[in-house]
Enzyme design. Structure first.
Site, PDB file in Angstrom:
ATOM      1  CG  HIS A 151      -2.051  -0.950   1.225  1.00 44.40           C
ATOM      2  ND1 HIS A 151      -1.801  -2.185   0.982  1.00 44.40           N
ATOM      3  CD2 HIS A 151      -3.330  -0.629   1.595  1.00 44.40           C
ATOM      4  CE1 HIS A 151      -2.858  -2.777   0.936  1.00 44.40           C
ATOM      5  NE2 HIS A 151      -3.840  -1.927   1.564  1.00 44.40           N
ATOM      6  CG  ASP A 169      -9.095  -1.192   0.781  1.00 43.61           C
ATOM      7  OD1 ASP A 169      -8.391  -2.146   1.139  1.00 43.61           O
ATOM      8  OD2 ASP A 169      -9.239  -0.254   0.953  1.00 43.61           O
ATOM      9  CG  ASP A 170     -10.753  -3.188   4.207  1.00 38.20           C
ATOM     10  OD1 ASP A 170     -10.442  -4.172   4.578  1.00 38.20           O
ATOM     11  OD2 ASP A 170     -10.006  -2.465   3.925  1.00 38.20           O
ATOM     12  CD  GLU A 188      -5.875   4.435   1.537  1.00 38.80           C
ATOM     13  OE1 GLU A 188      -4.984   3.912   2.204  1.00 38.80           O
ATOM     14  OE2 GLU A 188      -6.960   3.976   1.525  1.00 38.80           O
TER      15      GLU A 188
HETATM   16 ZN    ZN Z   1      -6.139  -2.258   1.567  1.00 37.27          ZN
END
Ligand code: ZN
Length: 338
Positions: free
Chosen positions: A195, A276-277, A198
């Site tokens: 990651h 993602d989630d 972001e």
């Molecule tokens: Zn993520």
């Protein structure tokens, strides 16, 4: 703007998902079911109360509830059930192949053995309705020593994972903190992702490439702040696993109309769409496609490009990759001829 035909194509097109945290697919209903099964008491009175707590405002408040939700996972069967629920949901969205992140440290820190975690998740991947592989993530708010210990624990299960990644709180934990463990993983022949970009600055994307040698950037949406970096990512055809609903929920962008997905594609970047989630961010992969296409000037050509990018960026043998890319083209050729 999204018309009925495009909506149907987005839902029906074959696609791969490359950025999905399996613990982030835990729906409140399953959290309550597992809590009951395991005799774990939750600080929420009901499924509805838990769902309301999902109204977090930034990465840290999300992570707090994410770790609370994961606390119900104790047995191999729990990990199996969680993973199978995701795989069935992804199959319904016409996901053909998923590369699934899991966070062993979230569980080993609670005394759940590494083997329980990986056996449950892996067994579901074997039994599930779609192709699925596993990427083990290190929690970047913990130390590199702990990441190295986790990699050691994973060695007996080397054949069950295809790569390693880096997730959790980005700001203040730059990629270079994990240089040694990523080098070790690379020497083991594992794929590398992280990651970056972001919440963190474009410089984190650069160090993920230069110090960690990653093969894909998770998120990476802030790359457009740096023209040289953008040009490099295009030149290297470095894939970005973009997660539109996550970006809104975590306030990377205020509203979907501000998402830079179209600009990433226009710049020639290998952007993909992912969830993602999904249990926490308001939807699975097709919800992400639909929300982005509804708010942005994206058309059928972008849909085809995104579907193709998802397979092109996957860690697959060339033959399978070619077959799925051909399936995407056949799907769009037939749909557009109709
Ligand atoms: Zn993520």
């Amino acid at each position: 703007m999204l018309n009925e035909q495009l909506r149907h194509m987005l839902q029906a097109m074959p696609k791969a998902e490359l950025h999905i945290h399996i613990e982030g697919s835990l729906e409140p209903e399953l959290i309550f079911e597992l809590a009951q099964r395991n005799g774990v008491s939750l600080p929420y009175a009901s499924v509805e109360a838990l769902r309301q707590a999902y109204a977090f405002t930034d990465l840290q408040s999300f992570l707090d509830i994410y770790y609370a939700g994961a606390s119900v996972l104790l047995t191999e069967q729990d990990f199996y059930d969680m993973t199978m629920a995701y795989l069935r949901r992804a199959a319904a969205d016409n996901v053909r192949h998923a590369e699934i992140f899991f966070d062993p440290q979230t569980h080993t820190a609670r005394g759940v053995p590494f083997q329980t975690v990986i056996d449950g998740i892996w067994r579901a991947c074997q039994d599930g309705p779609i192709s699925a592989t596993l990427i083990m993530c290190f929690l970047r708010h913990l130390s590199e020593e702990e990441a190295i210990a986790t990699l050691e624990e994973a060695l007996p299960f080397r054949d069950k994972i295809i790569g390693v990644g880096l997730d959790s709180s980005e700001v203040g934990h730059p990629p270079e903190k994990f240089a040694r463990v990523f080098e070790r993983a690379r020497n083991l022949g594992l794929h590398l992702v992280a990651h970056a970009g972001e919440e963190g600055p474009p410089a984190y994307i650069e160090s993920a490439l230069d110090v960690l040698n990653v093969e894909r950037i998770d998120h990476g949406v802030r790359c457009l702040e740096d023209a040289d970096l953008t040009a490099r990512l295009v030149r290297e055809q470095m894939a970005l696993t973009v997660c539109p609903l996550s970006n809104i929920k975590l306030r990377v962008f205020d509203v979907m109309g501000d998402s830079n997905l179209r600009r990433l594609l226009d710049a020639g970047l290998v952007a993909t769409v992912n969830s993602d989630d999904p249990a926490y961010f308001g939807g699975y992969i097709n919800d992400n496609y639909l929300a982005a296409f509804d708010a942005l000037p994206l058309d059928v050509h972008h849909a085809r490009q995104l579907a193709k990018n998802s397979f092109a960026a996957a860690f697959l043998e060339p033959e399978r990759k070619r077959a799925w890319l051909a399936e995407v083209d056949a799907f769009f050729d037939a749909a557009q001829a109709a």
